[in-house]
Design an enzyme around this catalytic site. Structure first.
Site, mmCIF file in Angstrom:
data_model
loop_
_atom_site.group_PDB
_atom_site.id
_atom_site.type_symbol
_atom_site.label_atom_id
_atom_site.label_comp_id
_atom_site.label_asym_id
_atom_site.label_seq_id
_atom_site.Cartn_x
_atom_site.Cartn_y
_atom_site.Cartn_z
ATOM 1 N N THR A 1 45.650 38.193 74.206
ATOM 2 C CA THR A 1 44.301 37.709 73.899
ATOM 3 C C THR A 1 44.276 36.210 73.628
ATOM 4 O O THR A 1 43.200 35.644 73.437
ATOM 5 C CB THR A 1 43.732 38.442 72.667
ATOM 6 O OG1 THR A 1 44.592 38.215 71.544
ATOM 7 C CG2 THR A 1 43.613 39.933 72.937
ATOM 8 N N LYS B 1 34.425 32.382 62.016
ATOM 9 C CA LYS B 1 33.944 30.991 62.033
ATOM 10 C C LYS B 1 32.632 30.882 62.801
ATOM 11 O O LYS B 1 31.708 30.171 62.374
ATOM 12 C CB LYS B 1 34.991 30.075 62.667
ATOM 13 C CG LYS B 1 34.531 28.621 62.785
ATOM 14 C CD LYS B 1 35.627 27.713 63.285
ATOM 15 C CE LYS B 1 35.132 26.273 63.363
ATOM 16 N NZ LYS B 1 36.211 25.320 63.736
ATOM 17 N N HIS C 1 43.010 50.217 21.741
ATOM 18 C CA HIS C 1 42.932 48.762 21.908
ATOM 19 C C HIS C 1 44.253 48.179 22.400
ATOM 20 O O HIS C 1 44.763 47.190 21.860
ATOM 21 C CB HIS C 1 42.491 48.095 20.612
ATOM 22 C CG HIS C 1 41.103 48.497 20.179
ATOM 23 N ND1 HIS C 1 39.985 48.291 20.961
ATOM 24 C CD2 HIS C 1 40.668 49.118 19.069
ATOM 25 C CE1 HIS C 1 38.915 48.760 20.337
ATOM 26 N NE2 HIS C 1 39.308 49.285 19.187
ATOM 27 N N GLY D 1 38.959 58.584 19.800
ATOM 28 C CA GLY D 1 38.445 57.705 20.843
ATOM 29 C C GLY D 1 39.527 56.954 21.588
ATOM 30 O O GLY D 1 39.256 55.929 22.225
ATOM 31 N N ASN E 1 53.479 40.246 16.509
ATOM 32 C CA ASN E 1 54.750 40.749 15.996
ATOM 33 C C ASN E 1 54.661 42.264 15.790
ATOM 34 O O ASN E 1 53.664 42.749 15.280
ATOM 35 C CB ASN E 1 55.096 40.087 14.666
ATOM 36 C CG ASN E 1 55.530 38.651 14.822
ATOM 37 O OD1 ASN E 1 56.282 38.313 15.705
ATOM 38 N ND2 ASN E 1 55.047 37.791 13.904
#
Length: 526
Positions: free
Chosen positions: A72, A142, A278, A307, A420
């Site tokens: 191509t 393009k 968390h 939770g 820590n």
């Protein structure tokens, strides 16, 4: 938009490695009067489906050469894609050189990533680096004012809908062009990464990251932040490979916490449960079965577990599912869950159940990233593990066999707790976790206080830390941190060592009659 504002497709070039939806697309194009150009396997598939198709070599008058490497990359193709129909000089040059306009390019690239993943050798991987495909994709993108570019079978239905409406719109072509450049960028990124890996470069001079958007999220860490989830093709078992069986859509924080939990539970060979809140573990345990491990993990901090996110490293069974479902849980992630367990959890419509198909290798190499202003930090994944022969006993008293098992367990937990970090453990379960404090003394004290709360919740008379072992993710810079651990009832300690005051800390341990070992490895996690 009126039909006058749409561009019809009179000639389409289809050359795809992923043949999904190709025939239906070809049929739609032919129905709307488009001429089909194609190559290789795509042309054969279209022809076998009874569709009229012209081989690119017949269209260009130039044969495929060099084992198909050049087919191509010729003016008749790229001129047909790049020529601007709104410039008379472009139109005149195309007519002079017998270059026919191409209005649609549908290309997806050689399967380079799949070839690498298959374990193929160097030569096969290199042969699966597409050259002509990216060139056509970029050219069409393009010239999107005049040419539509499709790189994903998921776009075909939109193209067919556009054909039915009279042609493609500029907004659609721009969107497809953006997707096309992202497609080639990701492809080049994979190749560049592979070359760097083959050269043994963990951190090449230029590092590009790519990902495919899995989903837009409702918001980020906070409601005023926007967020999305991207995947990079890494098949490491986890949230990117997981199948969501049930529950509400996952949030940004859900995904972050679930990843943290599943990476932590992968550290253990025995049946294990990790509860995360968390992004920090609030309960971790190993046992002979998941139900027992869950009970011990929950005992560490039942308040924080409410939770939370629960990760398991074995197939979830019904008995364990019943126990977990007894408290409010946001997410359960496991390699699998049996039918009975899934039936139990189905009663909790909002609970998310993720099945990953496997457990990640905690010792496997890889990179992790963190954004900073103007760039990002890259480092190797913390795959470090210490084993008993690598430990150095530095006190007069050596740990017992049972203490040694708990010390190694606690240090693996510490690896996944924000610094820590100070961890208390006993009998293969955490009994106190102190995380993310500016002072290691504070982490030790917080973990001990939470252990007292847990003991009260469990109806036990003394803090769970009595007779426990303790782990610190980094060295104790002063003896006060160790003294806090001793005051909490710990009888053995594992820490990296390496402080200029190590001897002071060792002396404090000896005065208290506890055992202490040095790992020589720290696990900061910021």
């Amino acid at each position: 938009m009126s039909s006058a504002d749409r561009l019809p497709i009179r000639r389409a070039l289809l050359s795809v490695s992923d043949k999904s939806g190709l025939i239906a697309l070809g049929q739609a194009l032919v129905t709307h009067g488009a001429q089909l150009l194609s190559t290789g396997g795509s042309a054969r598939a279209l022809r076998e489906a009874g569709l009229p198709v012209t081989d690119v070599s017949d269209h260009t008058g130039f044969p495929e050469i060099l084992d198909g490497r050049v087919k191509t990359l010729v003016p008749q193709v790229h001129g047909g894609i790049l020529g601007r129909r709104d410039l008379p000089e472009h139109v005149a040059q195309m007519e002079r050189h017998a270059i026919a306009p191409i209005d649609l390019v549908c290309v997806n690239l050689y399967p380079f990533a799949a070839t690498v993943a298959s374990g193929a050798g160097w030569d096969d991987c290199v042969e699966n680096i597409d050259i002509g495909g990216p060139a056509m994709v970029r050219a069409a993108a393009k010239n999107h004012d005049h040419v539509a570019i499709l790189t994903d079978p998921g776009q075909y239905d939109d193209l067919v809908a556009a054909l039915n409406a009279g042609g493609t719109t500029l907004s659609a072509r721009r969107a497809w062009a953006a997707a096309a450049y992202a497609h080639t960028a990701a492809y080049d990124s994979m190749i560049a990464t592979w070359f760097a890996q083959q050269a043994g470069e963990a951190f090449p001079p230029a590092l590009t990251l790519s990902g495919q958007r899995r989903e837009l999220l409702r918001y980020g860490e906070n409601p005023h932040q926007q967020a999305a989830f991207y995947v990079n093709g890494d098949q490491r078992p986890g949230i990117a490979t997981a199948r969501q069986v049930q529950g509400k859509a996952l949030s940004y924080n859900n995904l972050n916490d679930t990843d943290a939990a599943f990476e932590a539970v992968a550290e253990f060979d025995r049946p294990a449960v990790v509860i995360v809140k968390h992004a920090n573990p609030c309960g971790v345990a190993v046992a002979d079965d998941l139900e027992a491990a869950w009970a011990q993990a929950l005992r560490c901090d039942p308040v924080s577990a409410f939770g939370g996110i629960v990760a398991l490293n074995r197939t979830l069974d019904a008995a364990t599912a019943e126990r977990i479902a007894a408290i409010f849980t946001e997410v359960i992630v496991a390699p699998d869950a049996d039918e009975a367990a899934q039936a139990v959890l189905a009663r909790k419509k909002n609970l998310r159940l993720l099945l990953t198909g496997g457990v990640p290798d905690a010792a496997a190499p890889g990179l992790s990233f963190k954004s900073v202003a103007g760039g990002f930090l890259a480092q190797s994944r913390d795959a470090g593990r210490v084993t008993e022969p690598e430990l150095k006993v530095v006190t007069k008293r050596a740990p017992t066999e049972a203490e040694m098992r708990d010390l190694l367990f606690a240090f693996r937990v510490a690896k996944h707790v924000k610094s820590n970090a100070v961890i208390y453990a006993r009998n293969g379960a955490t009994v106190g976790i102190g995380a993310g404090q500016m002072s290691r003394v504070d982490s030790a004290r917080i973990a001990a206080r939470k252990s007292e709360d847990a003991a009260q919740a469990a109806g036990e008379g003394t803090a769970l830390t009595q007779g426990s072992v303790a782990a610190s993710d980094a060295f104790f810079p002063f003896a006060d941190g160790l003294e806090s651990v001793i005051a909490a009832g710990a009888v053995a300690v594992i820490q990296p060592g390496g402080s200029i005051r190590d001897q002071e800390v060792i002396d404090a341990a000896d005065r208290a009659g506890i055992a202490m070992v040095f790992t020589g490895m720290r696990h900061f996690r910021h």
